[in-house]
Enzyme design. Structure first.
Site, short mmCIF file in Angstrom:
data_model
loop_
_atom_site.label_atom_id
_atom_site.label_comp_id
_atom_site.label_asym_id
_atom_site.label_seq_id
_atom_site.Cartn_x
_atom_site.Cartn_y
_atom_site.Cartn_z
CG ASP A 286 -43.93 -7.22 -61.08
OD1 ASP A 286 -43.76 -6.06 -61.42
OD2 ASP A 286 -43.49 -7.78 -60.13
CD GLU A 491 -35.56 -3.70 -44.69
OE1 GLU A 491 -35.17 -5.17 -44.18
OE2 GLU A 491 -36.03 -2.94 -43.94
#
Length: 754
Positions: A286, A491
């Site tokens: 990542d 979110e």
């Protein structure tokens, strides 16, 4: 006059210098491309008659250690002397080609999960990969070799949405490992294509493994998980994508799992991924996860960049999203790693580019012929609408829906009614024709009808002005359609959710209070005439569960539409006005409150999801209403007593007992009634979407292999124990709450395994 002449002369000189520089840049690029074209005829790694392995070894043999390190980072440099163009591995296609050229914007992943339809997922990803190739072909023709123009896509996200607080849960297909596996497998197959010689695009399973918040702590936290939970919940989807879909890449997560950073986790990478599952693709980190190995707010397993880079490569991470691998030459110099070890991982990584045809002459790859006309084509827009329609979940309906489209007056309101943001979700693409909810409803009503629109409410803060003209419309119009909910402002991923003070996680489970107050005001106004109360249809946007108890009490109907993509407005209108019956199902349980859940950072599955939750939720997994009713009866099994190695067929008759044509999502669950270890209350093992005309029925057949009867023991091993199993078939999960909310009756059968 002399001053003016001097200034003009200076401007002329500057202009000539700019023109000269541009000509030099163009000439340099032309020479580079010419050099590349000439070298393709002479260097063995460009020779398509040789095996890929021989071509890779030839290429690696020509690289310096610095060039090798550069080729193992996400943005690679061109190597002019070898005719190698720059390439960026980083590209996104979570629900359509993202962050690039205009493309079809499909509903967010959680909305695709809500369709429970793996065949639809395949059609979507096939369309996405067509567009990806078309966009790449156009960029390549222009000589654009920049980030988000490549063919390596870091999707799908197959983490388990174990807790509704996780802001990135919208990127997943929900909380269930089986549903995630079948949707994810189909999505990968569509992305990668079926050509025996070339990958259409390269897909990536992420984030490996045990990764689902808290978002704010992802660079440092350690997810502690039992072997049972690991193999029962967190790993099955990854295993399916590797073994069944041959996914080309796997992204290791930021966090640690059971004490080791995921990007240096011997058990996860060496023992399981490569050793047990025989994964042949490349592992990538990542973004900037390797920095977390030594950063002050990271895992602190090493002290320097060169130690971190060496550890990651030795652990089997071929590609670094970030720049940590720039320290590999120093790591070799210090004896932390050998060049041979680097070569091994580079070879694995380069194989992906060769399989994509990136070192082959233009026109060799069949996908080179895909035209740009396919991007956001009429067919793809219709597909985006279909996904949105099939993913919308009807949570309440007191009979007000479907609406007539020729009422005298409609009132559309709410912070999300005219919002493009709520169509997108995160990791999105864009195009010039995004249909908002307001636009979709406006286009759907009769031209003789009136439509009033006012925003009425901010997204998550009270209005400053005490006067609000909006609410009056609720008493004057025939129906109010109010569009509430959340967006990716509130979110999503750390850094993206710019109006979140909790790094994109939703630690407040409720609808923003100002929206709830606005809905109360609308209800009060709509009910002001007791003899002529006006209905309110509430449309909720979002990518995660929300406490909708008060919303349901205040509304005549409630639709949960997720982030529905470019045709979201059209799809919502189709549902509201009855062109299509709603058939979406919740891919995640909606608890009544966060008090029903364990602590957010507790990765044990005890008390989580429909499988282990013992309390009654607000809305159960698999739930969704329709404009018709269905019955399930005449369940038959090929045998009520089988051995551990036998297959079994289960047949059930599903009837549309209402007056409206509709899809039904038939779901099969199993419960082990006599297990020696703790097992799920029930678990989804099969699902099939069918369409039925009113008054008709269909026999639906499911073939169950022994795998359906497996349980995971405390050591993480899959076993089949003799005993009694119950099979449930219906339109929702078999929780008591499902029936309280009016879900279809279930058919049940008992099977003995000997």
């Amino acid at each position: 006059m002399k001053t003016i002449s001097r200034n003009l002369l200076k401007l002329l000189v500057v202009f000539l210098l700019i023109i000269s520089c541009k000509k030099n840049d163009i000439k340099k690029a032309e020479n580079f491309n010419k050099s590349s074209s000439q070298l393709t005829d002479t260097l063995p790694f460009f020779d398509t008659s040789l095996s890929i392995d021989l071509r890779i070894q030839d290429l690696i043999s020509r690289l310096t250690i610095e060039e090798k390190a550069d080729q193992m980072m996400h943005n690679t440099s061109g190597i002019e002397r070898l005719g190698i163009l720059p390439y960026s591995y980083w590209n996104e296609a979570l629900h359509g080609v993202g962050r690039s050229a205009a493309a079809t914007v499909f509903p967010q992943a959680i909305g695709l999960g809500a369709t429970f339809d793996s065949d639809l997922a395949y059609r979507v990803s096939s369309a996405v990969s067509d567009e990806a190739r078309a966009i790449h072909n156009r960029s390549k023709a222009k000589g654009y070799n920049i980030q988000y123009n490549g063919l390596t896509f870091w999707t799908p996200n197959i983490n388990i949405f174990r807790d509704p607080r996780w802001g990135r849960g919208q990127e997943t297909y929900g909380e269930d490992p089986y549903l995630t596996s079948i949707i994810g497998t189909s999505f990968v197959k569509g992305l990668q294509g079926d050509n025996p010689n070339y990958l259409k695009t390269a897909a990536c399973a992420k984030h490996y493994a045990v990764h689902s918040g808290p978002e704010k702590l992802r660079h440092e936290y350690n997810a502690e998980v039992s072997q049972k939970d690991l193999w029962e919940t967190y790993l099955p989807a990854f295993q399916a994508l590797v073994e069944e879909a041959n996914v080309e890449a796997v992204m290791c997560a930021y966090n640690s799992t059971n004490g080791e950073p995921c990007c240096a986790n011997k058990y996860l990478i060496s023992d399981v991924l490569i050793g047990e599952w025989n994964f042949k693709g490349h592992v990538l980190s990542d973004c900037w996860a390797i920095v977390d190995f030594y950063a002050d707010n990271g895992h602190k397993v090493v002290k320097t960049a060169e130690e971190a880079a060496a550890l990651a490569v030795k652990s089997g991470v071929s590609l670094n999203c970030g720049d940590s691998y720039g320290a590999l030459p120093l790591a070799v110099e210090k004896g932390l790693i050998t060049e041979k070890e680097i070569d091994k991982q580079l070879a694995i990584l380069l194989k992906t580019r060769f399989k994509l045809g990136l070192f082959d002459p233009s026109g060799t790859n069949p996908y080179d012929a895909i035209s740009g006309d396919i991007v956001d084509s009429k067919e793809h827009r219709l597909l985006a609408k279909e996904v949105a329609q099939k993913g919308i979940v009807l949570l309440k309906n007191n009979g007000v829906l479907p609406l007539k489209n020729d009422l005298p007056n409609y009132f559309v309101t709410g912070p999300n009614a005219a919002s493009i943001e709520i169509l997108l979700g995160n990791y999105y693409g864009v195009n010039p024709n995004m249909v908002t909810i307001l636009e979709g409803i406006t286009a759907a009503i009769n031209p003789a009808s009136q439509l009033q629109f006012r925003l009425g409410s901010m997204l998550n803060k009270p209005s400053i002005n005490p006067i609000n003209y909006a609410t009056g419309n609720a008493g004057e119009c025939d129906v109010t359609i109010v569009v509430l909910g959340v967006s990716s402002q509130l979110e999503g991923e750390e850094g993206d959710s710019i109006d979140s003070n909790t790094a994109g996680d939703r630690l407040d489970y409720n609808l923003p209070q100002n929206q709830l107050e606005y809905l109360k005001d609308l209800r009060k106004t709509a009910d002001q005439n007791p003899e002529d109360k006006k209905p309110i249809v509430t449309v909720i946007t979002g990518g995660s569960p929300i406490n909708l108890a008060e919303v349901a009490a205040l509304s005549d109907a409630v639709l949960f539409i997720w982030y529905p993509g470019e045709e979201g407005g059209t799809a919502v209108a189709d549902i509201i006005f009855g062109n299509v019956s709603p058939s979406g199902r919740l891919p995640i349980t909606f608890p009544k409150s966060l008090d029903q859940l364990p602590a957010y950072d507790d990765y044990s599955m005890k008390g989580r999801t429909y499988k282990y939750m013992n309390e009654d939720p607000l809305y159960p997994f698999g739930f969704g209403l329709s404009y018709t009713t269905f019955s399930y009866n005449d369940i038959k099994v090929s045998s009520t007593s089988i051995s551990k190695t036998e297959n079994i067929s289960v047949v059930v008759n599903v009837a549309n007992t209402g007056n409206v044509k509709s899809d039904e999502v038939v779901q099969v669950y199993i419960s082990d009634l006599e297990a020696s270890v703790t097992v799920p209350n029930s678990q989804l093992i099969k699902t099939k979407r069918i369409s039925l005309e009113p008054g008709t029925s269909k026999k639906v057949i499911f073939e169950l292999s022994p795998k359906a009867f497996e349980i995971v023991d405390n050591n993480g091993k899959r076993i089949i124990e003799p005993g009694k199993f119950k099979i449930f078939i219906g339109g929702t999960s078999p929780m008591k709450r499902s029936f309280e909310l009016g879900a279809a009756k279930m058919a049940e059968a008992i099977i003995m395994v000997n």
